[in-house]
Design an enzyme around this catalytic site. Structure first.
Site, mmCIF file in Angstrom:
data_model
loop_
_atom_site.group_PDB
_atom_site.id
_atom_site.type_symbol
_atom_site.label_atom_id
_atom_site.label_comp_id
_atom_site.label_asym_id
_atom_site.label_seq_id
_atom_site.Cartn_x
_atom_site.Cartn_y
_atom_site.Cartn_z
ATOM 1 N N SER A 23 -4.477 -1.329 -0.241
ATOM 2 C CA SER A 23 -5.785 -1.150 0.396
ATOM 3 C C SER A 23 -6.901 -1.790 -0.424
ATOM 4 O O SER A 23 -8.023 -1.925 0.057
ATOM 5 C CB SER A 23 -6.056 0.340 0.611
ATOM 6 N N ASP A 63 -12.710 -7.545 -30.316
ATOM 7 C CA ASP A 63 -11.603 -8.492 -30.152
ATOM 8 C C ASP A 63 -11.323 -8.796 -28.679
ATOM 9 O O ASP A 63 -11.238 -9.955 -28.264
ATOM 10 C CB ASP A 63 -10.307 -7.910 -30.737
ATOM 11 N N TYR A 116 -5.002 -14.795 -32.512
ATOM 12 C CA TYR A 116 -4.017 -13.731 -32.311
ATOM 13 C C TYR A 116 -2.829 -14.216 -31.482
ATOM 14 O O TYR A 116 -2.971 -15.028 -30.583
ATOM 15 C CB TYR A 116 -4.682 -12.546 -31.612
ATOM 16 N N HIS A 159 -15.704 5.113 -9.290
ATOM 17 C CA HIS A 159 -14.451 4.653 -8.722
ATOM 18 C C HIS A 159 -13.385 4.473 -9.811
ATOM 19 O O HIS A 159 -12.498 5.313 -9.944
ATOM 20 C CB HIS A 159 -14.708 3.357 -7.940
ATOM 21 N N SER A 197 0.820 -1.215 0.000
ATOM 22 C CA SER A 197 0.000 0.000 0.000
ATOM 23 C C SER A 197 0.854 1.266 0.000
ATOM 24 O O SER A 197 1.811 1.388 0.783
ATOM 25 C CB SER A 197 -0.888 0.002 1.251
ATOM 26 N N HIS A 243 -7.000 3.856 -11.873
ATOM 27 C CA HIS A 243 -7.974 4.932 -12.051
ATOM 28 C C HIS A 243 -7.653 5.635 -13.371
ATOM 29 O O HIS A 243 -7.670 6.867 -13.445
ATOM 30 C CB HIS A 243 -7.913 5.927 -10.883
ATOM 31 N N HIS A 247 -5.956 -3.068 -11.069
ATOM 32 C CA HIS A 247 -6.863 -1.972 -10.727
ATOM 33 C C HIS A 247 -6.138 -0.655 -10.966
ATOM 34 O O HIS A 247 -5.014 -0.472 -10.515
ATOM 35 C CB HIS A 247 -7.278 -2.083 -9.259
#
Lengths: 217, 217, 217, 217
Positions: free
Chosen positions: B76, B121, B215, B161, B46, B98, B96
């Protein structure tokens, strides 16, 4: 004339221009070169990171996309490149990206209007849109060739897909891909806050003629 | 199969793709990998700078997010990653970010429509929105899993988010995060000046099937 | 005072600021410097990659654009630079780019309104638009000079083309090109979601006077 | 506690985050740090390139902006930094940029609405706008302090000018500047194609409390 070894190195190196100008993400773009005097082309292998490209990873195919030399499978766009080389003998290089601004025009199926001297110089008029075509046969290649034949532009925006560019050699095709994204972006910005003035056809012709003959060394 | 040491190195290195593609600012994004054959995962610590990540700074937790190995507190977002691994056995990696364009779609709670062959695709259709969920319990993880179960997409836009992506391994999850931002951006641009054409479902299915099978190497 | 060798090195190096700030694509932008005390200028050669610029590749021309020293053809914009030096004796440096946001304002033929303290500081008011002019004679140079004479701005947006900036030396001209793109972009963003407040003329005058006299070392 | 030499090095190094995240052009942004336990601050010199910053180029002033140590004139924004240190004893670092998206909100005088969990985490609610104020006296400093006192946000958007951010130390202030631009950009994008949902105040409070207490090491 380029030897095959030089051409492998050139094509590998030119991919670095795609990443330098942020025209590609991950592995989604490719450059090829016709082998002068032979029915062969050098192209990027499929799904290989730009960090891992070098002369030895490039593959050689014939002009129907069949592997001739190299340990890796060729780009999944090989058939489109090959079709262009078969039908446009003056073309020595092809580049394909999904560069974001050019692809946004392609997603709407809208040509980029000739509102900048740079567009007149490089593209000789509006940058045209090609048909929506599925991968897997000659549809994409045919769409590219039929669109470019009606235009002075070395770039075509394949609808719902992204741009293909051509040139006398691979470097010229990559230059066209770079300049295309530049003008696609600027004209996008211009349209966001109004309507730019379209350059008169006579001025476009003068600019195009001059640039094709005078610019550079 | 990866040893734990290799996996720590892989996960540390993959964070460099988040910064290379400008998907993250400061320390606000993370990648994890399931440890094959064990109820463990490797994840970013974190609040640690991407400059300071290496195999030794990665932490190992169980699939409830409890620290098993490592000197630092885990991300976190660990609970959300862990929930995904517990409920989606086919998933070997989670990312993850942003990233700005994907997060803008998430802020409006709008799925990204399938208007590009690249979306067909990679994502097999529209990129779905998950619920607004607060950090602190299983709400985020549950929202991710419930949304992805109804979709072929490896990406979900968590409302208000940002995006989570999954894959068979951490590299695939990171690739999905990169491609997601690419298409989120292009479709954003396309919508700014008009309305792009949505690709027919039958064409999406053909593109998706081909890409998943043909591919790459 | 700069020797010619120093000036070649300075001008070559300053082109790296054009690429650093993403003001140029491929070879489409150029910087020049007047040789102090002589009717000469140092300028970029035409169509040469920014990677390949060094003191030895720069060319020297007279103030009518005729090559005096150097193995390469000068920039295709040399006539415009030369015209500026002939008619604005206070100018020691000129820069030309097609930086995307500034060029978008130029494409619409709209001045950039003075809505930021940074614009007041650097440009002393609105950033003006010059006429649409074709390359090939003195039209571009004349358009630049006539526009800048009516303004405190060191930057002019040549309609349908792109910006030219001037300064007491080449570094100042490049700084103006960098700051121009910065404010062109910010004001573009501001206008996308509303209408920013134009700064009162009296405040602009105070900001401009202070910045020109107090800022820096 | 930092020695003055360490603090000079820290402040010099932190400017590299401004360029890494493209928050500044040329020399137009600055970071300072309060010297713990003394009525002194370390700040960037005026008009010096980010390439040329090192511990030795940083200057030390008192908290009225008078030079105490260093060979160069302090930043032209020194008075604003000093005012903040005099009136907000909890602040140990200040950063100022003209980062483009944050400055676009500032140009319109619009607060950034709390539509992302990241905004709730970092800023605890909407990011407020401060008054339009001219440089030259305490107006800017007073505007910053009066605006931040009514808010949990470490960032203020000074109208028609740009953002200032504060933190317990210089690193925290720079982090706030980076995160501010990130959310200013994402919310800009979100608003371009619709209206994002504002997060409920109770959720904002929970997110803010958790992030301030749990995140990081």
């Amino acid at each position: 004339m380029s030897t095959l070894a030089e051409l492998r190195a050139t094509v590998a190196t030119l991919h670095a221009e795609l990443t330098r100008y942020n025209l590609v993400s991950w592995t989604a773009g490719n450059v090829s070169a016709r082998v002068p005097g032979e029915d062969l082309m050098v192209i990027k292998p499929s799904g290989v990171s730009y960090d891992d490209l070098g002369p030895d990873t490039m593959v050689v195919t014939d002009l129907h996309g069949e592997l001739v030399e190299g340990a890796l499978a060729p780009s999944s766009d090989t058939a489109a490149h090959a079709y262009v080389y078969r039908h446009m003998p003056e073309v020595g290089g092809v580049a394909h990206t999904h560069s974001p601004y050019a692809t946004a025009w392609a997603a709407r199926g809208e040509p980029i209007p000739c509102v900048l001297t740079m567009i007149a110089d490089e593209f000789g008029g509006d940058i045209p849109v090609g048909p929506f075509a599925l991968i897997g046969d000659d549809s994409i290649g045919r769409g590219i060739v039929e669109t470019l034949r009606d235009s002075r532009s070395p770039a075509v925006l394949m609808a719902g897909h992204g741009p293909f560019t051509v040139g006398k050699d691979a470097r010229a095709a990559v230059k066209a891909a770079v300049m295309l994204e530049d003008v696609a972006r600027t004209v996008h910005f211009a349209h966001q806050l109004g309507t730019p003035h379209v350059i008169d056809k006579a001025h476009v012709d003068r600019l195009y003629a001059r640039y094709q003959n005078v610019y550079g060394q």
